[in-house]
Design an enzyme around this catalytic site. Structure first.
Site, PDB file in Angstrom:
ATOM      1  N   ARG A 153       0.872  -1.174   0.000  1.00  0.00           N
ATOM      2  CA  ARG A 153       0.000   0.000   0.000  1.00  0.00           C
ATOM      3  C   ARG A 153       0.912   1.228   0.000  1.00  0.00           C
ATOM      4  O   ARG A 153       2.038   1.194   0.495  1.00  0.00           O
ATOM      5  CB  ARG A 153      -0.889   0.015   1.236  1.00  0.00           C
ATOM      6  CG  ARG A 153      -1.783  -1.217   1.392  1.00  0.00           C
ATOM      7  CD  ARG A 153      -2.553  -1.168   2.698  1.00  0.00           C
ATOM      8  NE  ARG A 153      -3.442  -2.311   2.871  1.00  0.00           N
ATOM      9  CZ  ARG A 153      -3.101  -3.441   3.480  1.00  0.00           C
ATOM     10  NH1 ARG A 153      -1.882  -3.583   3.993  1.00  0.00           N
ATOM     11  NH2 ARG A 153      -3.964  -4.441   3.593  1.00  0.00           N
ATOM     12  N   LYS A 177      -1.865  -2.579   8.021  1.00  0.00           N
ATOM     13  CA  LYS A 177      -3.051  -2.109   8.728  1.00  0.00           C
ATOM     14  C   LYS A 177      -3.141  -2.756  10.103  1.00  0.00           C
ATOM     15  O   LYS A 177      -2.838  -3.930  10.275  1.00  0.00           O
ATOM     16  CB  LYS A 177      -4.310  -2.451   7.925  1.00  0.00           C
ATOM     17  CG  LYS A 177      -4.520  -1.568   6.707  1.00  0.00           C
ATOM     18  CD  LYS A 177      -5.865  -1.850   6.073  1.00  0.00           C
ATOM     19  CE  LYS A 177      -6.155  -0.876   4.932  1.00  0.00           C
ATOM     20  NZ  LYS A 177      -7.484  -1.137   4.327  1.00  0.00           N
ATOM     21  N   HIS A 245      -2.537   2.494  -5.940  1.00  0.00           N
ATOM     22  CA  HIS A 245      -3.441   1.364  -5.772  1.00  0.00           C
ATOM     23  C   HIS A 245      -3.555   0.567  -7.074  1.00  0.00           C
ATOM     24  O   HIS A 245      -3.703  -0.659  -7.051  1.00  0.00           O
ATOM     25  CB  HIS A 245      -4.815   1.843  -5.313  1.00  0.00           C
ATOM     26  CG  HIS A 245      -5.481   0.904  -4.361  1.00  0.00           C
ATOM     27  ND1 HIS A 245      -4.910   0.534  -3.157  1.00  0.00           N
ATOM     28  CD2 HIS A 245      -6.652   0.224  -4.441  1.00  0.00           C
ATOM     29  CE1 HIS A 245      -5.706  -0.324  -2.527  1.00  0.00           C
ATOM     30  NE2 HIS A 245      -6.769  -0.526  -3.295  1.00  0.00           N
ATOM     31  N   ARG A 248      -0.679  -1.669  -7.142  1.00  0.00           N
ATOM     32  CA  ARG A 248      -0.906  -2.801  -6.227  1.00  0.00           C
ATOM     33  C   ARG A 248      -1.806  -3.846  -6.903  1.00  0.00           C
ATOM     34  O   ARG A 248      -1.535  -5.049  -6.821  1.00  0.00           O
ATOM     35  CB  ARG A 248      -1.541  -2.279  -4.938  1.00  0.00           C
ATOM     36  CG  ARG A 248      -1.892  -3.340  -3.887  1.00  0.00           C
ATOM     37  CD  ARG A 248      -2.277  -2.605  -2.602  1.00  0.00           C
ATOM     38  NE  ARG A 248      -3.053  -3.400  -1.674  1.00  0.00           N
ATOM     39  CZ  ARG A 248      -2.543  -4.190  -0.733  1.00  0.00           C
ATOM     40  NH1 ARG A 248      -1.228  -4.332  -0.642  1.00  0.00           N
ATOM     41  NH2 ARG A 248      -3.322  -4.854   0.098  1.00  0.00           N
ATOM     42  N   HIS A 271      -3.858  -8.992   3.442  1.00  0.00           N
ATOM     43  CA  HIS A 271      -5.304  -9.031   3.665  1.00  0.00           C
ATOM     44  C   HIS A 271      -5.609  -9.922   4.860  1.00  0.00           C
ATOM     45  O   HIS A 271      -5.152 -11.074   4.921  1.00  0.00           O
ATOM     46  CB  HIS A 271      -6.030  -9.585   2.441  1.00  0.00           C
ATOM     47  CG  HIS A 271      -6.038  -8.655   1.266  1.00  0.00           C
ATOM     48  ND1 HIS A 271      -6.259  -9.076  -0.034  1.00  0.00           N
ATOM     49  CD2 HIS A 271      -5.854  -7.311   1.196  1.00  0.00           C
ATOM     50  CE1 HIS A 271      -6.217  -8.039  -0.847  1.00  0.00           C
ATOM     51  NE2 HIS A 271      -5.976  -6.959  -0.124  1.00  0.00           N
ATOM     52  N   TYR A 280      -9.637 -10.782  -7.056  1.00  0.00           N
ATOM     53  CA  TYR A 280      -8.730 -11.077  -8.159  1.00  0.00           C
ATOM     54  C   TYR A 280      -9.029 -12.402  -8.850  1.00  0.00           C
ATOM     55  O   TYR A 280      -8.299 -12.803  -9.751  1.00  0.00           O
ATOM     56  CB  TYR A 280      -7.277 -11.078  -7.664  1.00  0.00           C
ATOM     57  CG  TYR A 280      -6.849  -9.749  -7.117  1.00  0.00           C
ATOM     58  CD1 TYR A 280      -6.629  -8.661  -7.960  1.00  0.00           C
ATOM     59  CD2 TYR A 280      -6.691  -9.544  -5.752  1.00  0.00           C
ATOM     60  CE1 TYR A 280      -6.265  -7.425  -7.459  1.00  0.00           C
ATOM     61  CE2 TYR A 280      -6.323  -8.318  -5.239  1.00  0.00           C
ATOM     62  CZ  TYR A 280      -6.109  -7.257  -6.098  1.00  0.00           C
ATOM     63  OH  TYR A 280      -5.748  -6.041  -5.601  1.00  0.00           O
TER      64      TYR A 280
END
Length: 304
Positions: A153, A177, A245, A248, A271, A280
């Site tokens: 990110r 995150k 993004h 990414r 994730h 995806y």
């Protein structure tokens, strides 16, 4: 009581789930908006009925909010009222039976492999360029190499400490995150350009791989966006279609198209839930269809 309930709920998300600061801010905004809407109906968060919450969602739809935003607000409500029920502040969860709006699956935008190569090739300063322009292009090359090689990110990229690149290991430790750490491989090309940038920036004595105007602070997102805009123009690409993004997404799409495993991709992208990575699977579907066309004995295009 409702304000205290919100604070306690947010504290739980931070302590037990490691929710990121931006997530906590978004949940607070959502609950504050809901509380204001309920106040107009003469009730409070703690007293809201399923019908009132359903009416609030209907108002969001009439106001033109996207299905995705409505679904996020509903998810926030469900979690909040589940928390209140578990804490004994309510006997039920009034949002549990509400239906989320249908969302059209939006596939992430990504670049072709040729576009990525064009971007990287554009990160070269003119022969007569001064030191500032030479460094700017080196920053662009380093950032793009790392983004495309690791799928970081942009916040993770710009906050990278120099120390993380000074290890001999081919792995990069990234804080993502919620403060969760993960390890991602770093290509030799990305490491080489990072080494060149660190040598050039040594006099700045910055703790960051990508220093800002103040070397003791990281480069801002706005600063990086300007560099990316200029490189896109040099590469002949539309700057409006390019963002960190998108890079990414390109990383993820190209990995899958070359045979990567979805679970491995989940770990690389950081994730928490495999469901997030499943956006995806359009790539996997295309690959399966191509394999079927090429190899199934009844296919017109079967090889053999």
């Amino acid at each position: 009581m409702s304000a205290a309930g919100i604070e306690a709920f947010l504290e739980m998300l931070a302590a037990e789930r490691g929710a990121a600061l931006n997530t906590l801010k978004a949940y607070r905004r959502d609950l504050d908006d809901l509380a204001a809407a309920l106040a107009h109906q003469g009730t409070t968060l703690a007293q809201a009925s399923p019908g009132q919450l359903g009416g609030y969602l209907a108002d969001l739809a009439r106001a033109g909010l996207s299905a995705r935003t409505q679904a996020r607000r509903l998810s926030c409500m469900r979690q909040y009222y589940l928390f209140l029920a578990r804490e004994g502040r309510r006997p039920d969860n009034p949002a549990s039976m509400l239906e989320a709006p249908r969302q059209t699956a939006a596939l992430p935008r990504f670049l072709s492999e040729g576009d990525v190569e064009s971007l990287l090739a554009a990160c070269v300063a003119r022969a007569d360029a001064g030191q500032q322009e030479t460094r700017r292009m080196l920053v662009a090359r380093t950032a793009l190499e790392i983004l495309y090689a690791s799928g970081l990110r942009v916040s993770e990229l710009l906050s990278l400490p120099r120390a993380s690149l000074q290890r001999a290991s081919g792995m990069l430790v990234v804080r993502g995150k919620g403060g969760r750490e993960r390890m991602v491989p770093l290509s030799s090309r990305a490491r080489d350009t990072a080494d060149d940038l660190m040598r050039m920036d040594r006099p700045l004595s910055s703790p960051f791989l990508f220093p800002g105007r103040n070397p003791q602070r990281a480069m801002t997102r706005q600063g990086f966006d300007r560099i990316l805009h200029d490189v896109a123009l040099k590469a002949g690409l539309d700057p409006q279609s390019l963002s960190p993004h998108v890079l990414r997404h390109s990383f993820a799409t190209h990995l899958l198209s070359h045979g990567a495993d979805l679970r491995a991709l989940q770990m690389l992208l950081g994730h928490a839930d495999i469901a997030t990575t499943q956006i995806y699977t359009h790539v996997l579907t295309e690959r399966l269809q191509q394999a079927l066309r090429q190899h199934h004995p009844l296919s017109e295009h079967a090889v053999g």
